[in-house]
Structure formats: C-alpha cells, structure tokens
Design an enzyme around this catalytic site. Structure first.
Site, PDB file in Angstrom:
ATOM      1  N   TRP A 162      35.949  31.608  37.877  1.00  0.00           N
ATOM      2  CA  TRP A 162      34.984  32.275  38.757  1.00  0.00           C
ATOM      3  C   TRP A 162      33.571  31.775  38.455  1.00  0.00           C
ATOM      4  O   TRP A 162      32.737  31.635  39.343  1.00  0.00           O
ATOM      5  CB  TRP A 162      35.053  33.794  38.540  1.00  0.00           C
ATOM      6  CG  TRP A 162      34.028  34.578  39.317  1.00  0.00           C
ATOM      7  CD1 TRP A 162      34.161  35.086  40.574  1.00  0.00           C
ATOM      8  CD2 TRP A 162      32.704  34.943  38.890  1.00  0.00           C
ATOM      9  NE1 TRP A 162      33.018  35.734  40.950  1.00  0.00           N
ATOM     10  CE2 TRP A 162      32.101  35.667  39.942  1.00  0.00           C
ATOM     11  CE3 TRP A 162      31.977  34.734  37.720  1.00  0.00           C
ATOM     12  CZ2 TRP A 162      30.819  36.174  39.857  1.00  0.00           C
ATOM     13  CZ3 TRP A 162      30.691  35.239  37.638  1.00  0.00           C
ATOM     14  CH2 TRP A 162      30.127  35.949  38.700  1.00  0.00           C
ATOM     15  N   HIS A 163      33.321  31.492  37.163  1.00  0.00           N
ATOM     16  CA  HIS A 163      31.971  31.097  36.775  1.00  0.00           C
ATOM     17  C   HIS A 163      31.591  29.720  37.297  1.00  0.00           C
ATOM     18  O   HIS A 163      30.405  29.438  37.479  1.00  0.00           O
ATOM     19  CB  HIS A 163      31.825  31.136  35.248  1.00  0.00           C
ATOM     20  CG  HIS A 163      31.670  32.523  34.729  1.00  0.00           C
ATOM     21  ND1 HIS A 163      32.754  33.307  34.427  1.00  0.00           N
ATOM     22  CD2 HIS A 163      30.571  33.283  34.489  1.00  0.00           C
ATOM     23  CE1 HIS A 163      32.325  34.481  34.010  1.00  0.00           C
ATOM     24  NE2 HIS A 163      31.012  34.502  34.043  1.00  0.00           N
ATOM     25  N   GLY A 164      32.544  28.860  37.492  1.00  0.00           N
ATOM     26  CA  GLY A 164      32.167  27.547  38.007  1.00  0.00           C
ATOM     27  C   GLY A 164      33.334  26.595  38.041  1.00  0.00           C
ATOM     28  O   GLY A 164      34.354  26.798  37.378  1.00  0.00           O
ATOM     29  N   PHE A 184      26.395  30.626  39.848  1.00  0.00           N
ATOM     30  CA  PHE A 184      27.779  31.072  39.971  1.00  0.00           C
ATOM     31  C   PHE A 184      27.975  31.782  41.306  1.00  0.00           C
ATOM     32  O   PHE A 184      28.992  32.247  41.633  1.00  0.00           O
ATOM     33  CB  PHE A 184      28.167  32.001  38.821  1.00  0.00           C
ATOM     34  CG  PHE A 184      27.895  31.379  37.467  1.00  0.00           C
ATOM     35  CD1 PHE A 184      28.153  30.023  37.259  1.00  0.00           C
ATOM     36  CD2 PHE A 184      27.365  32.111  36.434  1.00  0.00           C
ATOM     37  CE1 PHE A 184      27.896  29.436  36.037  1.00  0.00           C
ATOM     38  CE2 PHE A 184      27.120  31.534  35.201  1.00  0.00           C
ATOM     39  CZ  PHE A 184      27.377  30.193  35.009  1.00  0.00           C
TER      40      PHE A 184
END
Lengths: 297, 473
Positions: B325-327, B473
């Site tokens: 999800w963060h990247g 993000f």
C-alpha cells in the site's frame, strides 16, 4: 467564536512581541559585534580614517590576497572585505556599505569571479547584512533579489524575527556567540583575511585549460561608477586558478593572475590557493600595487 | 496546497470566516463550502485529478444507493465487486502499473523471453491511497449492513474530499465521519482551542523534528557507503523520528483543523515509539490504516479465530499488503515482511505478551528500546532505494564500518543534529508524561503553548522545508 478569535489574536500578539524583541535584540548584538564582515568593518575601523585600499570578492578574494602581508610590505592601510559564497551583487552591496558609512579609500581591489554574469537570486551569505536592514541600500538589495514568497530578509524591516526564523541556524548561534564574545570574528583574521590549510597534494601539475572571454557583467560597470563617484580607483584582479587560464582582450585593464601559479602544491582546491599559495599570489600582487602606488606618487 | 505554505495560511482563515461567519448553522451550505474548499485545496497540486476524485465519489455514492435498494445477494455482490474493481483499478493503474510492467519484463527477461512492454509516464495523484481506502470502506460497510447509505450527495462528496484529511489521512470510516456531515454543526470553543493546540504541536513535530532531520537523513542514506556505522545508526534513528513526526504531525494538524470546523477525526498515532512490543506498536502507529486492514483484510481472512498457522498466514498477508500500500517498490514489501516476522513471537507466545499498560520500569525501558531497534531496522528497508542498498546499509552498521559522520560534518550539520535532538527530547518527555497520566493527547498550559510556538519559529527548518512523506503514498 468571538472568544476564540480574541484568544487567538491575544496569543498571536504575545508571540509577535516576544519574537520581535528577540529579533531587535539579535540585530543590536550583531551590529555591535565583529562576527560578520559588515559589522566588523563598522566596529573596527574609524569612519574618518582613509584606507589605501580595500579588497572586495568572494572566497577567492578572501583567501588569495592577504591584506596583512600587503600592509607589512608596502606600509599601507587596507582591509579585506571579501565574503565567501558571494558574487558581484553582494560585492556591490559591500561597496555601498563601505561608502555609505563614510569610509574612503584610494583603491578598491575587486577580485573578479563572475566575469560574464551574476545569478539573479540572493546570495547565500547576504543575510549577514540583515542587521542593517533599515539602511536603504540593504533594503533595496533584499527587495531586488530575494525571491522566496515570504521574503524574510526584506520583511524583517517590519518583523525582525522573520530572518531569525528563516535563517535560524545561520543567525541565532552568531547572536549567542556575539553576546558573550563581541569581538569574535567568523572565519577571518583582524584584517579580514582567511586562508585554507596546505594539505598534501596528490595531484600532479597539468596544463591549464584556456578560456577566452570578455568582462561583460553589467555589475562591474556599476561598481566602477560607484567607485568613481567616491574618488576611488578600481583595480580588477583575477585570482589564480589551478586548472584554468582566463584570457582577456588586451584593452581590458585587469590584473589577470589566473594562470600565475603553476604548482598544484600551492592550491587547496581548483579555485582556492592554500596558505603557501596565498603568500605567492599576494607577492605577485604586491609587485603590481607597488608599481601602481609609486607611479601615482 | 500543503499545510505549511503561505497559500494555506491565506486559504484557511478565509474558509473559516465563510464557514462559521457567513453560513453558520446551515449544514448544506457548509458541506457545499467544504466541497469547494477541498477541491481548491486538492486542485492546487493538479486540477486534472479532481475529475478522478469526483468520479470515485459519484461511483461509490451510486453503488451505495444501489446496495441498499436490493436484497439480492448476487446483485449486492456484483455492486460491491464493481466498487472494489473501480477503486482498486484506479489505484492499481496510477500507483502500480509501471511496477508490474517492469517486474513482468524482468521476470520474462530472466527466463529468456523478451517481452519489452514499455512503461507509461504516469503521475501519481496525491493521496489516492488514502481517499480510495476511505471510499471503499463506505461500500463495504453498506454491503455488510453496518451502515446505511446516505442520499445526501453533498454530504457524501464532502466526506470523501474533506480537505484536512484528504491527502494523508487519517483514513476515516464512513460510520464515524459521514454522520458528522449529516448533522448541524455549531462552533465549539473548547474543541477549537484543543484543535489549535494540536495544530501547533503538529507543526512543531513537522518543522522542527521532521524537516531538520530530513536533510541529515537524505545525506546519510545517499552517501551510506562512506558513512561510519555510528552515522548510519544515527541516520536510521533520525529517519524513524522524521517519518513519525512528519506523518503524525500531519495527522495532528488534520485533526486540529477538523476540530476547528466542528468535526472529530480519529486518532492516528498514540506515541508508537513508547511501545514495548510490535503488537503495541501497530496499535499505536497509523491507527486508521492498521485498523482498516484489520477490519477489511485480517478479520475476513479469519483473523485470530483460526488455527495458529492460518493466523501466521493472515498476519503475513496483512503486512505484505500494508507494505505494498505504501508504494510500488519491493522495499516496502520487505518492510511489511519484516514486521510480520517481528509479529511471529507474539502470535506463537501470545500469553507471554501482556496487554498494553504503560508504566515506567527498567524492564519496560529495555523492551521499549529493543522494540524501537526492531522498528528502526525495518525503517532502513522503507527508506532505502532498493533492497540491496538496505542490506548493505545494515551490513555497514554491523561490521562497525569506519567513515565520515554526516551529522557532524559541518557546524550546520551539527546544529541540525542538536536541534533535532532537542526536539526529540521534548517530544518524548511530553509523550511519556501523557502516557503516565493515561491520557490520549498531550496537554499544554498557556505558557507551554507559547513555548512550543517560539521553539517552532526559532528552531524550525523553514529554509529547507521538505514535503510531507506520506503524500507520495
């Protein structure tokens, strides 16, 4: 909501008062100190005295010509007003600072770096003039070149804390140091000079690359005009480079020492001589100045 | 538009005056004003992405109504699937398309097949991961019959685009925030004052700690092969505080602004670095995201009401997805895997890890430090450009490498380190005091508040402001 807004205004008012008291005090302390060059000049030299010369320049002016050595050799009175990380804009500001505060000099030695043009943004060390924000030449300088949205230096004429907030690392420690040691100088000696150490140099001498150019920076003309108006003769000097030789047209009256030092051992890096190189470079300059002074006498 | 900008300093007071002064006590007008302000706020970055957020809002609003209009399971499943596909499809395209293409090419290339699919020049819309998750929770909760859909489209669009939390959270649930848009709001003095205090402390965290440490961290991570092990440890610790103060600072400001406007947002951080184990850490770190994954991924997978191996599997799933999800980078996935590994002892020896109870003892301090060390270790992967760099960085630390110390390279570096150190000490002292008092929020006396403002104004990195990390993000 009214009570909330009133409370907010009250807090903002308190904060503005406290921060600006700090700002005014900081300005006062710096103006009374020798920490930065602008206040060093004003607090260490009598305004009625006449200098024989003063040196303007960037770090190359600061570290190439030793005014102490020149004075000892030629029995003159000079001062090095060069500041590192500056270009002609700041040097013009320093020139204004010099003349507008009543100083006189026979010669102004401009150690020229930006031959063709200068950057249009504020110099990294221009904040050192900010305690003198109320002087018109300083105000105009910040107004012309400061391009951040907040313009903290220019607006510090109204809110002095702005500059201490924006340039906190650069300005708050000097205020604290100057408060305790008002005579402390920031990286320059009692004549305004600084030198880089002589390190062991592993590089071998190589041929210098050549650049043929012309002095077309309009600020040089401005400096020339200002000097003329104050009866000061401008001497333009190009300090030695390690790897570069600058070639100028014959009719440009410039002391071009860009290629005068061949030995790599006399350099600290590509654009600065070391302490030994400074002696050599200054001696070469003294020879010129001696001739110049004897010629005018 | 970012909170720490001149534009926002002009924007918010203008909005405040219109919101409370002119159209006070009219929820519809207030919601419309919130939408206009939020779209200006978001469009400040790139107005083209306004269509995206508007599209996402309209789709989920319509699907929400569709879900309530039918009791047919297959149709409800279809509508939920449609919502998830559209939201995840947009997120996937903008955030992960190039990542998948590059990995696809690499995977086939290593097998000797030249696929050579070219990647696209895609700009990542700011905050897409945040508002996508927020809008998805709406349709999922309607599908689960946890909430009823709203018919008030203005309230719904305002809920999705609410500018204080639009680009970096907290990721709100419809069940918590949406009802606040459906009722009349009146100015609450106490709430507004507490909001101001949060905003002030949020700026302190962001400008004094995060932005000052950002410069040191960047230098250390960019030049890590030449740094000493001490400098590398310093770089890791500073990054831990940079990311915490950057993100929790943003959350504090978002919550504070919302309170001034009469809204309550959920807490996103509860002093995470004072946690004595990794479970406690995740109960205190980015709470809105971790609880989102708990409710919408972990529990549907069976949660901890299944066999122990399955719990381990579920935990790994959640952390890998959370990392992703963060990247779109394997470093984030690896970061998630590491946290899952740190979680394993807690799953295996659940009874040995007592529930949260903050008190001060040497034993507690020891566990806090161990836990902080583990979190820092994982942060190296989060911050590094790639996994190889992260591994080399860690190897340099453990081999006690000699080299330069960026944090003391010049007077300026030393002063930045000193300022960051002062900021961190103040932060941790206040957090410990608050935890010992068993409170959720740091309290400030009037004098304390003025002191924090003065510290922010004189120690903040205004000259070298960094973007909020979580915007990417």
């Amino acid at each position: 909501m009214k009570a909330f807004i009133l409370k907010l205004v009250k807090y903002i008012f308190i904060v503005i008062i406290i921060t600006n008291v700090f700002g005014w005090t900081g300005d006062f302390i710096l103006r009374k100190s020798s920490f930065f060059k602008p206040s060093f000049l004003l607090n260490n030299y009598n305004r009625s005295e006449q200098f024989d010369y003063f040196i303007l320049g960037s770090s190359r002016g600061l570290t190439t010509l030793n005014s102490g050595q020149i004075d000892a050799e030629l029995q003159t009175k000079g001062v090095n007003l060069s500041m590192d990380d500056t270009d002609l804009k700041t040097q013009l500001l320093m020139l204004n600072h010099f003349f507008k505060n009543g100083y006189k000099s026979k010669y102004c030695i401009l150690v020229l770096d930006d031959i063709t043009a200068s950057q249009s943004k504020l110099g990294d060390n221009d904040y050192k003039f900010s305690p003198y924000i109320k002087k018109d030449y300083v105000t105009n300088h910040f107004k012309s070149y400061e391009n951040t949205p907040l313009k903290p230096l220019y607006n510090s004429i109204y809110l002095p804390f702005l500059k201490y907030s924006y340039y906190n690392i650069q300005m708050i420690p000097p205020v604290l140091i100057a408060l305790v040691y008002p005579n402390k100088r920031h990286r320059f000696d009692k004549n305004g000079n600084y030198t880089y150490p002589s390190l062991i140099n592993s590089k071998k001498n190589e041929n210098k690359s050549e650049v043929t150019t012309k002095i077309i920076n309009p600020l040089v003309k401005e400096i020339q005009t200002l000097c003329k108006a104050n009866k000061t003769e401008l001497i333009t000097y190009i300090a030695p480079y390690r790897d570069l030789e600058i070639r100028l047209p014959q009719n440009d009256k410039v002391i071009n020492n860009s290629a005068s030092i061949k030995e790599y051992d006399l350099f600290y890096d590509a654009i600065h001589v070391n302490s030994e190189g400074r002696i050599v470079a200054t001696n070469k300059f003294i020879a010129y100045l001696k001739h110049k002074i004897s010629g005018t006498k | 538009m970012i909170f720490n900008s001149l534009a926002f300093i002009t924007f918010f007071p203008t909005f405040f005056i219109l919101y409370w002064g002119l159209i006070n006590d009219n929820k519809k007008s207030q919601n419309i004003l919130v939408i206009i302000a939020s779209y200006i706020f978001y469009g400040w970055w790139d107005w083209r992405f306004l269509f995206l957020i508007f599209f996402s809002s309209v789709v989920d609003y319509s699907i929400g109504l569709g879900l309530s209009a039918t009791s047919k399971v297959s149709k409800r499943k279809f509508l939920l699937g449609l919502s998830l596909s559209i939201n995840l499809g947009l997120l996937g395209f903008f955030k992960y398309f190039n990542f998948f293409i590059e990995n696809f090419n690499t995977a086939f290339g290593s097998a000797g097949i030249n696929t050579n699919i070219s990647s696209l020049n895609i700009i990542l819309p700011v905050g897409i991961s945040f508002y996508t998750f927020q809008t998805m929770s709406y349709t999922i909760d309607i599908y689960r019959n946890k909430i009823k859909p709203t018919k008030d489209i203005f309230a719904f669009i305002a809920f999705i685009s609410f500018f204080p939390q639009l680009v970096a959270g907290p990721i709100e649930r419809a069940s918590h925030l949406l009802p606040q848009f459906l009722k009349n709001r009146k100015f609450d003095y106490k709430k507004a004052v507490s909001g101001i205090k949060l905003i002030v402390f949020g700026f302190f965290k962001k400008i004094v700690i995060a932005d000052n440490s950002a410069q040191l961290v960047n230098e250390i991570f960019q030049n890590y092969p030449n740094e000493s092990y001490l400098s590398l440890i310093m770089g890791t610790v500073l990054f831990a505080f940079q990311i915490y103060c950057d993100f929790s600072g943003y959350s504090d400001i978002a919550i504070g602004l919302s309170r001034i406007l009469g809204f309550d947002l959920m807490y996103n951080f509860k002093f995470p670095y004072l946690s004595s184990n990794i479970r406690e850490f995740w109960n205190r770190w980015h709470i809105s995201l971790s609880s989102w994954f708990r409710d919408y991924v972990y529990i549907p997978l069976g949660g901890n009401k299944v066999s122990q191996p399955r719990v381990l599997f579920n935990t790994f799933c959640v952390f890998i997805i959370s990392g992703f999800w963060h990247g779109a980078n394997w470093t984030f996935v690896f970061w998630g895997v590491l946290h899952a590994l740190f979680f394993m002892p807690i799953i295996l020896f659940r009874e040995k890890f007592p529930k949260e109870n903050f008190h001060f003892s040497l034993k507690k301090l020891f566990f806090i430090l161990v836990n902080f060390g583990l979190v820092c270790l994982a942060w190296v992967f989060f911050r590094a450009e790639n996994i190889q760099d992260a591994l080399l960085y860690i190897r340099q630390i453990f081999s006690l490498a000699e080299g330069q110390s960026a944090f003391m390279k010049t007077n300026t570096h030393f002063l930045m380190t000193l300022i960051t150190g002062i900021g961190i000490s103040i932060l941790l002292t206040l957090e410990m005091k608050t935890l010992l008092k068993q409170k959720k929020e740091i309290e400030f006396s009037p004098l304390g508040l003025v002191a924090v403002i003065l510290l922010t104004l004189f120690l903040g990195a205004f000259k070298n402001q960094a973007d909020f990390i979580y915007f990417q993000f």
